[in-house]
Design an enzyme around this catalytic site. Structure first.
Site, PDB file in Angstrom:
ATOM      1  N   HIS A  85      -3.763   4.703   4.432  1.00  0.00           N
ATOM      2  CA  HIS A  85      -4.944   3.820   4.392  1.00  0.00           C
ATOM      3  C   HIS A  85      -6.093   4.523   3.672  1.00  0.00           C
ATOM      4  O   HIS A  85      -6.699   3.984   2.750  1.00  0.00           O
ATOM      5  CB  HIS A  85      -5.354   3.432   5.810  1.00  0.00           C
ATOM      6  CG  HIS A  85      -6.721   2.840   5.911  1.00  0.00           C
ATOM      7  ND1 HIS A  85      -7.039   1.626   5.338  1.00  0.00           N
ATOM      8  CD2 HIS A  85      -7.863   3.300   6.487  1.00  0.00           C
ATOM      9  CE1 HIS A  85      -8.313   1.360   5.577  1.00  0.00           C
ATOM     10  NE2 HIS A  85      -8.842   2.355   6.262  1.00  0.00           N
TER      11      HIS A  85
ATOM     12  N   ARG B 269       0.855  -1.187   0.000  1.00  0.00           N
ATOM     13  CA  ARG B 269       0.000   0.000   0.000  1.00  0.00           C
ATOM     14  C   ARG B 269       0.889   1.235   0.000  1.00  0.00           C
ATOM     15  O   ARG B 269       1.419   1.627   1.028  1.00  0.00           O
ATOM     16  CB  ARG B 269      -0.893  -0.016   1.253  1.00  0.00           C
ATOM     17  CG  ARG B 269      -2.082   0.935   1.178  1.00  0.00           C
ATOM     18  CD  ARG B 269      -2.758   1.048   2.531  1.00  0.00           C
ATOM     19  NE  ARG B 269      -2.023   1.938   3.402  1.00  0.00           N
ATOM     20  CZ  ARG B 269      -1.998   1.856   4.737  1.00  0.00           C
ATOM     21  NH1 ARG B 269      -2.665   0.913   5.354  1.00  0.00           N
ATOM     22  NH2 ARG B 269      -1.299   2.716   5.456  1.00  0.00           N
TER      23      ARG B 269
ATOM     24  N   TYR C 212       3.109   5.411  11.659  1.00  0.00           N
ATOM     25  CA  TYR C 212       3.366   4.020  12.053  1.00  0.00           C
ATOM     26  C   TYR C 212       4.283   3.244  11.114  1.00  0.00           C
ATOM     27  O   TYR C 212       4.581   2.095  11.369  1.00  0.00           O
ATOM     28  CB  TYR C 212       2.050   3.266  12.242  1.00  0.00           C
ATOM     29  CG  TYR C 212       1.072   3.389  11.076  1.00  0.00           C
ATOM     30  CD1 TYR C 212       1.233   2.636   9.922  1.00  0.00           C
ATOM     31  CD2 TYR C 212      -0.010   4.279  11.139  1.00  0.00           C
ATOM     32  CE1 TYR C 212       0.340   2.742   8.877  1.00  0.00           C
ATOM     33  CE2 TYR C 212      -0.905   4.393  10.086  1.00  0.00           C
ATOM     34  CZ  TYR C 212      -0.726   3.624   8.954  1.00  0.00           C
ATOM     35  OH  TYR C 212      -1.590   3.748   7.917  1.00  0.00           O
TER      36      TYR C 212
END
Lengths: 371, 326
Positions: free
Chosen positions: A268, A264, A277
């Site tokens: 998100h 990815r 993160y």
């Protein structure tokens, strides 16, 4: 482990998971390409679709950043998955998707205007004019796997040559919905393909935390169906795996689980900040494997692509995306009574007063709440 | 004409619906060879074959979720959730998907499914078998919740639920499954899904109830009749979408209302009816609306079950208090 002295020790089961890849990171064929890709020109439509997806994706983010679209889940880095799956499906198949599968939806005939309407907060975006039997985007994780089982059961009952294709992410493979679905699909030998886009991150939770299994594809073994892992940045591998799975399903051989390993590259969603993160070095490294550059290198090397064709394609994509965005922005909001009128087949008389009150308030005051 | 039990009436309606419409599919745990743990699906496998009467893997969420997929493809799944407490596992699928498929696709895909489950306490079962999730389901927009209380109404309402183009949660009062028999004509005639049933006309007080408590409520009405008190008894039956008009009209005549349910009180269907009476019928009331409910506690294991369930004495007491209010 304590060594035990059983009178006889036999093996109850063994398994192996194959990994499929045709094009490496630099776009070189590591093995002869399958039949559908034997002619490099046959891959042009894949490439063009992938570039259009990326243009659409960039536009959607731009619209969101300028307050013209709601929260949006980017597909950046997933274009090989979408083209590989989308071009493999037949019109009559049924597609069940997550929120990150807009590229496949485009290839299924959902318009970019409809997709933007959906992300723009309008249910009419899920009233696809094209693929009428395809499911709307499923936000709750893995729920659609259960729906796919029901769709596939209906298809099998009617002896139709159709297949349900169900997309999920790596996080979804931790859910009971997923396990219940693959278990039942295999038990009934249903015409369904479960496709895991393993992009390594379920919002902030990495693949390593999600499961101790060496591959996600091997979860198929417990269900009793074949599973395969593919390079999810290699459109040739994705397409071949899906074609094989669809052929199996169509001739009555039952379901397949495919795990596509990708990354990815974006947050998100537009509401997320992945830098909280995950390290930037990891993302930078992942860009070296991204699917579009890889395919462009292959096509250029094969002599079917060049700079001027690339520029023309980008212009075409830009025009198409701009037109879709404008059509979305020009669409007036739905009439408020649709909230009542599409709830049941026949609007209940018991709700007539609530409906009238809502309309009266909408006309008199519009929105007057904070936020 | 056959005198049959409520569970036999369910079975009769299922067989009728399957014979009338090849798209009707029955699925659930043990519904095939076993005929269902309560025998509601007895004989269907033999009549309609394993493709239309499916024993599913043991997964309630699957049963509800795959019914949604079947329904979107034009089948009419009638799924059975074996016991009321197991229906909680289906709520994600019912609330997030079944209820909103029509709405979220603007009518492109729909969900004509029925989820049947036994409901209520009183048969001395293990834990999780005596739940009353009626209010929980009734809170969900986009579905119907139906709760019959007699063999005839079970037959007619189940046929209606199966023919309805939207999702229906069909709650079956376990305690009444075999408690009494009634003549049911297998004529394929459905009952309406949008009206209460006035089981007994009366002038002094309106008793509003549903599910298994209808049985005790009618007994109380009989007993009071002998004492010269005239009770009107309404079986709500369709908890959602609810026919409040019939209740309001009745209370406008009697001026007094007692609502009886075996579910816990807080946020119950009884609360909704009481609130609606306050909204729209306050000036017709001669006394406060009374609720006879289970207390707000967990339904107990069988040894205390009879202390938990509201009984005739509580109904009598509530009616007396209502009638005595100045």
């Amino acid at each position: 482990m304590t060594k035990r002295n059983f009178p006889t020790v036999t093996t109850a089961a063994t398994f192996q998971i194959e990994y499929l890849r045709y094009l490496d990171d630099r776009g070189r064929a590591v093995t002869p390409l399958p039949e559908f890709a034997a002619d490099p020109a046959a891959l042009l439509r894949f490439y063009e679709a992938m570039v259009l997806m990326r243009s659409y994706d960039a536009k959607a983010i731009a619209l969101q950043r300028t307050g013209q679209l709601g929260t949006y889940a980017s597909m950046l880095g997933k274009e090989a998955v979408d083209a590989g799956v989308g071009f493999a499906m037949q019109k009559d198949d049924v597609f069940l998707c997550t929120y990150r599968d807009n590229g496949i939806q485009m290839l299924r005939g959902v318009t970019m205007r409809e997709l933007l309407l959906y992300w723009g907060g309008d249910e009419r975006g899920s009233d696809f004019a094209g693929p009428r039997r395809d499911f709307p985007v499923c936000i709750t994780i893995a729920s659609q796997c259960l729906h796919a089982v029901g769709v596939a059961y209906a298809i099998k009952l009617r002896k139709q040559p159709r297949v349900a294709v169900c997309m999920i992410g790596d996080g979804a493979t931790s859910k009971g919905d997923f396990y219940e679905s693959i278990n039942a699909a295999a038990a009934w030998k249903l015409p369904v393909v479960f496709f895991i886009t393993n992009n390594q991150w379920a919002i902030s939770v990495p693949r390593s935390t999600q499961s101790a299994a060496a591959t996600l594809a091997q979860k198929s073994i417990a269900a009793g169906m074949p599973g395969v892992q593919v390079d999810g940045n290699d459109v040739v591998a994705v397409h071949q795996a899906v074609q094989d799975a669809l052929a199996r399903a169509r001739c009555g051989d039952g379901p397949t689980l495919i795990e596509a390993v990708t990354y990815r590259l974006a947050d998100h969603t537009t509401a997320d900040d992945a830098s909280r993160y995950r390290p930037p070095e990891e993302v930078a490294a992942a860009w070296k494997h991204e699917p579009i550059l890889r395919l462009r290198n292959y096509l250029s090397e094969a002599g079917v692509w060049n700079k001027s064709r690339e520029e023309a394609l980008l212009r075409r994509c830009n025009t198409e995306v701009q037109a879709a965005a404008q059509a979305y922005l020009d669409t007036p909001p739905p009439p408020p009574e649709q909230m009542f009128d599409q709830l049941y087949a026949v609007a209940p008389a018991a709700y007539a007063a609530q409906r009238a009150a809502l309309l009266e308030n909408a006309q008199a005051h519009g929105s007057d709440h904070a936020g | 004409m056959a005198q049959i039990t409520l569970v036999e009436a369910v079975n009769l309606a299922l067989a009728r619906a399957m014979a009338d419409d090849p798209e009707v599919i029955v699925l659930g745990e043990d519904v095939g060879r076993d005929g269902g743990v309560f025998r509601a699906t007895l004989g269907l496998l033999e009549k309609f074959g394993p493709a239309r009467v499916l024993d599913t893997p043991l997964a309630e969420n699957l049963i509800a979720g795959m019914s949604i997929g079947m329904a979107a493809e034009g089948l009419k799944p009638v799924c059975e959730i074996q016991f009321s407490g197991f229906s909680y596992a289906t709520i994600d699928q019912i609330i997030n998907h079944a209820s909103r498929m029509r709405h979220r696709t603007r009518g492109r895909l729909t969900c004509p499914m029925v989820l049947r489950t036994p409901c209520g306490a009183g048969i001395h079962p293990p834990e999780h078998h005596s739940e009353s999730p009626d209010a929980m389901f009734a809170h969900i927009p986009g579905i119907r919740v139906v709760y019959p209380s007699s063999p005839r109404r079970a037959y007619g309402l189940l046929l209606a639920a199966i023919r309805d183009p939207d999702p229906v949660v069909f709650l079956e009062p376990t305690r009444l499954y075999r408690l009494f028999k009634e003549e049911v004509i297998d004529d394929g005639v459905a009952l309406p899904l949008d009206s209460c049933f006035t089981l007994r006309e009366g002038t002094d007080v309106t008793l509003v109830t549903w599910g298994a408590m209808v049985y005790e409520t009618l007994q109380v009405a009989d007993e009071l009749s002998a004492q010269g008190v005239s009770c009107e008894v309404i079986d709500v039956a369709t908890l959602k979408i609810m026919d409040m008009d019939t209740i309001l009209a009745s209370v406008a005549r009697t001026g007094r209302c007692v609502i009886i349910t075996e579910a816990p009180r807080h946020c119950s269907v009884a609360s909704e009816i009481a609130a609606s009476l306050a909204d729209e019928g306050l000036l017709t009331l001669l006394a406060p609306v009374a609720r006879v409910t289970a207390p707000d506690i967990i339904v107990p294991l069988p040894r205390l079950e009879q202390n938990y369930l509201p009984g005739r004495a509580q109904i009598h007491a509530a009616i007396r208090k209502t009638l005595e209010f100045a």
